[in-house]
Design a protein around this motif. Structure first.
Motif, PDB file in Angstrom:
ATOM      1  N   ARG A 201       0.829  -1.221   0.000  1.00  0.00           N
ATOM      2  CA  ARG A 201       0.000   0.000   0.000  1.00  0.00           C
ATOM      3  C   ARG A 201       0.856   1.260   0.000  1.00  0.00           C
ATOM      4  N   HIS A 202       2.063   1.167   0.586  1.00  0.00           N
ATOM      5  CA  HIS A 202       2.934   2.348   0.664  1.00  0.00           C
ATOM      6  C   HIS A 202       4.048   2.297  -0.373  1.00  0.00           C
ATOM      7  N   GLY A 203       3.971   1.348  -1.297  1.00  0.00           N
ATOM      8  CA  GLY A 203       5.056   1.186  -2.271  1.00  0.00           C
ATOM      9  C   GLY A 203       4.703   1.716  -3.648  1.00  0.00           C
ATOM     10  N   ASP A 204       5.741   1.845  -4.461  1.00  0.00           N
ATOM     11  CA  ASP A 204       5.596   2.350  -5.830  1.00  0.00           C
ATOM     12  C   ASP A 204       5.632   1.160  -6.799  1.00  0.00           C
ATOM     13  N   THR A 205       4.551   0.940  -7.510  1.00  0.00           N
ATOM     14  CA  THR A 205       4.474  -0.230  -8.400  1.00  0.00           C
ATOM     15  C   THR A 205       5.391  -0.107  -9.617  1.00  0.00           C
ATOM     16  N   GLY A 242      23.372  -2.459  -0.181  1.00  0.00           N
ATOM     17  CA  GLY A 242      23.017  -1.862   1.108  1.00  0.00           C
ATOM     18  C   GLY A 242      21.768  -1.001   1.035  1.00  0.00           C
ATOM     19  N   THR A 243      20.918  -1.266   0.049  1.00  0.00           N
ATOM     20  CA  THR A 243      19.711  -0.421  -0.097  1.00  0.00           C
ATOM     21  C   THR A 243      18.415  -1.172   0.219  1.00  0.00           C
ATOM     22  N   LEU A 244      18.540  -2.329   0.881  1.00  0.00           N
ATOM     23  CA  LEU A 244      17.315  -3.049   1.275  1.00  0.00           C
ATOM     24  C   LEU A 244      16.832  -2.444   2.598  1.00  0.00           C
ATOM     25  N   ASN A 245      15.857  -1.602   2.524  1.00  0.00           N
ATOM     26  CA  ASN A 245      15.351  -0.925   3.725  1.00  0.00           C
ATOM     27  C   ASN A 245      13.828  -0.860   3.671  1.00  0.00           C
ATOM     28  N   LYS A 246      13.239  -0.229   4.659  1.00  0.00           N
ATOM     29  CA  LYS A 246      11.788  -0.133   4.784  1.00  0.00           C
ATOM     30  C   LYS A 246      11.135   0.364   3.485  1.00  0.00           C
ATOM     31  N   HIS A 247      11.751   1.366   2.869  1.00  0.00           N
ATOM     32  CA  HIS A 247      11.156   1.971   1.670  1.00  0.00           C
ATOM     33  C   HIS A 247      11.268   1.069   0.453  1.00  0.00           C
ATOM     34  N   THR A 248      12.488   0.484   0.260  1.00  0.00           N
ATOM     35  CA  THR A 248      12.638  -0.382  -0.920  1.00  0.00           C
ATOM     36  C   THR A 248      11.817  -1.660  -0.741  1.00  0.00           C
ATOM     37  N   ILE A 249      11.645  -2.144   0.505  1.00  0.00           N
ATOM     38  CA  ILE A 249      10.829  -3.352   0.723  1.00  0.00           C
ATOM     39  C   ILE A 249       9.368  -3.054   0.359  1.00  0.00           C
ATOM     40  N   ALA A 250       8.881  -1.872   0.718  1.00  0.00           N
ATOM     41  CA  ALA A 250       7.493  -1.500   0.367  1.00  0.00           C
ATOM     42  C   ALA A 250       7.354  -1.419  -1.160  1.00  0.00           C
ATOM     43  N   ASP A 251       8.328  -0.782  -1.815  1.00  0.00           N
ATOM     44  CA  ASP A 251       8.293  -0.703  -3.284  1.00  0.00           C
ATOM     45  C   ASP A 251       8.339  -2.106  -3.888  1.00  0.00           C
ATOM     46  N   PHE A 252       9.215  -2.927  -3.307  1.00  0.00           N
ATOM     47  CA  PHE A 252       9.373  -4.279  -3.823  1.00  0.00           C
ATOM     48  C   PHE A 252       8.058  -5.063  -3.699  1.00  0.00           C
ATOM     49  N   CYS A 253       7.413  -4.956  -2.549  1.00  0.00           N
ATOM     50  CA  CYS A 253       6.136  -5.668  -2.338  1.00  0.00           C
ATOM     51  C   CYS A 253       5.080  -5.190  -3.345  1.00  0.00           C
ATOM     52  N   ALA A 254       5.037  -3.887  -3.578  1.00  0.00           N
ATOM     53  CA  ALA A 254       4.064  -3.347  -4.539  1.00  0.00           C
ATOM     54  C   ALA A 254       4.313  -3.932  -5.930  1.00  0.00           C
ATOM     55  N   CYS A 255       5.590  -4.025  -6.309  1.00  0.00           N
ATOM     56  CA  CYS A 255       5.928  -4.530  -7.648  1.00  0.00           C
ATOM     57  C   CYS A 255       5.715  -6.040  -7.754  1.00  0.00           C
ATOM     58  N   LEU A 256       6.082  -6.762  -6.688  1.00  0.00           N
ATOM     59  CA  LEU A 256       5.901  -8.221  -6.678  1.00  0.00           C
ATOM     60  C   LEU A 256       4.411  -8.559  -6.821  1.00  0.00           C
ATOM     61  N   GLN A 257       3.603  -7.920  -5.983  1.00  0.00           N
ATOM     62  CA  GLN A 257       2.167  -8.163  -6.008  1.00  0.00           C
ATOM     63  C   GLN A 257       1.583  -7.818  -7.383  1.00  0.00           C
ATOM     64  N   ALA A 258       2.002  -6.666  -7.913  1.00  0.00           N
ATOM     65  CA  ALA A 258       1.502  -6.258  -9.238  1.00  0.00           C
ATOM     66  C   ALA A 258       1.927  -7.276 -10.294  1.00  0.00           C
ATOM     67  N   GLY A 259       3.172  -7.760 -10.196  1.00  0.00           N
ATOM     68  CA  GLY A 259       3.685  -8.735 -11.171  1.00  0.00           C
ATOM     69  C   GLY A 259       2.887 -10.030 -11.138  1.00  0.00           C
ATOM     70  N   VAL A 260       2.624 -10.530  -9.925  1.00  0.00           N
ATOM     71  CA  VAL A 260       1.868 -11.784  -9.771  1.00  0.00           C
ATOM     72  C   VAL A 260       0.447 -11.609 -10.326  1.00  0.00           C
ATOM     73  N   PHE A 261      -0.198 -10.507  -9.967  1.00  0.00           N
ATOM     74  CA  PHE A 261      -1.591 -10.302 -10.385  1.00  0.00           C
ATOM     75  C   PHE A 261      -1.686  -9.996 -11.885  1.00  0.00           C
ATOM     76  N   GLU A 262      -0.701  -9.242 -12.423  1.00  0.00           N
ATOM     77  CA  GLU A 262      -0.711  -8.945 -13.869  1.00  0.00           C
ATOM     78  C   GLU A 262      -0.714 -10.236 -14.681  1.00  0.00           C
ATOM     79  N   HIS A 263       0.079 -11.189 -14.212  1.00  0.00           N
ATOM     80  CA  HIS A 263       0.187 -12.474 -14.918  1.00  0.00           C
ATOM     81  C   HIS A 263      -1.176 -13.181 -14.937  1.00  0.00           C
ATOM     82  N   ILE A 264      -1.835 -13.202 -13.787  1.00  0.00           N
ATOM     83  CA  ILE A 264      -3.155 -13.854 -13.705  1.00  0.00           C
ATOM     84  C   ILE A 264      -4.153 -13.118 -14.607  1.00  0.00           C
ATOM     85  N   ILE A 265      -4.142 -11.785 -14.551  1.00  0.00           N
ATOM     86  CA  ILE A 265      -5.101 -10.983 -15.330  1.00  0.00           C
ATOM     87  C   ILE A 265      -4.845 -11.150 -16.834  1.00  0.00           C
TER      88      ILE A 265
END
Ligand code: KG4
Ligand code: ZN
Length: 353
Positions: A201-205, A242-265
């Motif tokens: 929810r707080h990440g950049d897709t 050294g850039t795995l932090n709270k912000h990149t994890i949120a961005d990563f989750c947004a992109c991972l989720q979008a990637g998984v759902f895009e494939h299904i759609i």
């Protein structure tokens, strides 16, 4: 099927939730779930012997609780519906043997149910509070059910209740499994799917591009292992730099989720170009995800299909109410059903129903 259907006591022990429910037609009178998620946390996934032992400990009290919450006694129950497969063999075994024992003890017939059929029909369940209104869902067929869980990701054509055809499925990991495995690499615990949704929810897709798998294949099958491998590479890079932090994890989750759902759609859209259906149904643990619901709802709208999801998130993940619902329909079609075998079927495909 009408609201006067007999009461079904249902049991599901297919994976890591011990569940028992009382269902009357489409109405869920109780749906008790004893989750083992905490127990499996340290393994990062379901550990079969731990699951078996927890089912053995929890099943009897869960059944008692389901009857109590429904305000019913054994004499009110017409039959016992139990998950026969697919699922974890030792876990299935606990539910099957207990259903068998209860069937003998209380002289009830036992109905073996396919777990995927339960997820498919979960969209038809109705809340107990609606009893007074006698609401009843009459779906239009054919419908296309999208089942997205930790063990399964498939497109099921529902010609009518009890008659199914699998039109596509994952050739490797399930979508939920992919979210869980990548989430584990990020230290998000088990199951990671709901945590990924929250962080996304707080990440950049747009932060990390994800490949769209299987665009050249003409089938409606899916594959999530490429997304998993791609994720691992990206996470390694972030760790090294050294850039795995709270912000990149949120961005990563947004992109991972979008990637998984895009494939299904993507695959779903291709399938809907070739298949005429009247309704689109979404079930399975990942159906609890609001982004996935939103995306499928808009696909349904674009194709002028009625869209259905379970009325509560409890009915998305593994639960016995959906098994009871399937059991009620089964009994309606086969009133004189005589059980011949109650052997577990860990690989039971809905396509063979
Ligand atoms: O249906 P289910 O309880 O078990 C199987 O039959 O597999 O599904 C569990 C899966 C897990 O992979 C979990 O991470 C995922 O559903 N899940 C979610 C969400 N809630 C559960 N995935 C994404 N977003 C959610 N909100
Ligand atoms: Zn399931």
């Amino acid at each position: 099927m009408n609201t006067k259907l007999p009461l079904i006591l249902a049991i599901d022990t297919s994976c890591d939730e011990t569940s028992a429910a009382v269902v009357e037609g489409q109405r869920v009178l109780s749906n008790v779930i004893a989750s083992q998620a905490q127990l499996h946390q340290k393994y990062g996934g379901v550990f079969p012997t731990v699951a078996k032992q927890a089912h053995q400990e929890n099943l009897a009290p869960t059944v008692v609780e389901a009857l109590a919450r429904a305000g019913k006694r054994w004499q009110d129950i017409r039959a016992i519906a139990v998950t026969q497969g697919p699922g974890l063999a030792p876990a299935l075994e606990v539910g099957l043997r207990y259903a068998e024992q209860l069937g003998k003890q209380y002289a009830k017939s036992v109905i073996p149910i396919n777990h995927i059929e339960g997820h498919v029909l979960s969209v038809l369940a109705q809340a107990h509070s609606r009893v007074g209104q006698a609401r009843f869902i009459t779906p239009e067929f054919p419908a296309l059910a999208v089942v997205v869980s930790g063990g399964h990701t498939e497109f099921v054509l529902v010609k009518k209740i009890g008659e199914y055809q699998r039109l596509g499925w994952t050739v490797d990991d399930a979508a939920g499994e992919c979210l869980d495995k990548v989430g584990r690499l990020l230290g998000l615990g088990y199951p990671a799917g709901p945590v990924v949704e929250k962080l996304a929810r707080h990440g950049d897709t747009q932060a990390f591009p994800f490949p769209l798998p299987m665009t050249v294949t003409k089938t409606f099958d899916m594959s999530f292992s490429g997304i998993k491998t791609h994720s691992k590479k990206l996470i390694d890079q972030l760790e090294k730099s050294g850039t795995l932090n709270k912000h990149t994890i949120a961005d990563f989750c947004a992109c991972l989720q979008a990637g998984v759902f895009e494939h299904i759609i993507y695959k779903l859209t291709k399938l809907l170009e070739k298949t005429t259906v009247k309704e689109l149904w979404l079930g399975g643990g990942v159906a609890a995800n609001l982004i996935l619901r939103k995306k499928l709802r808009s696909v349904a709208r674009a194709h002028q299909l009625t869209f259905r999801v379970p009325y509560t998130k409890t009915l998305c993940g593994d639960n016995a109410a959906m098994i009871g619902l399937a059991g009620g329909y089964f009994l309606g079609r086969n009133p004189d059903f005589k059980l011949t075998s109650l052997d577990r079927k860990p690989q039971w495909s809905l396509a063979t129903l």
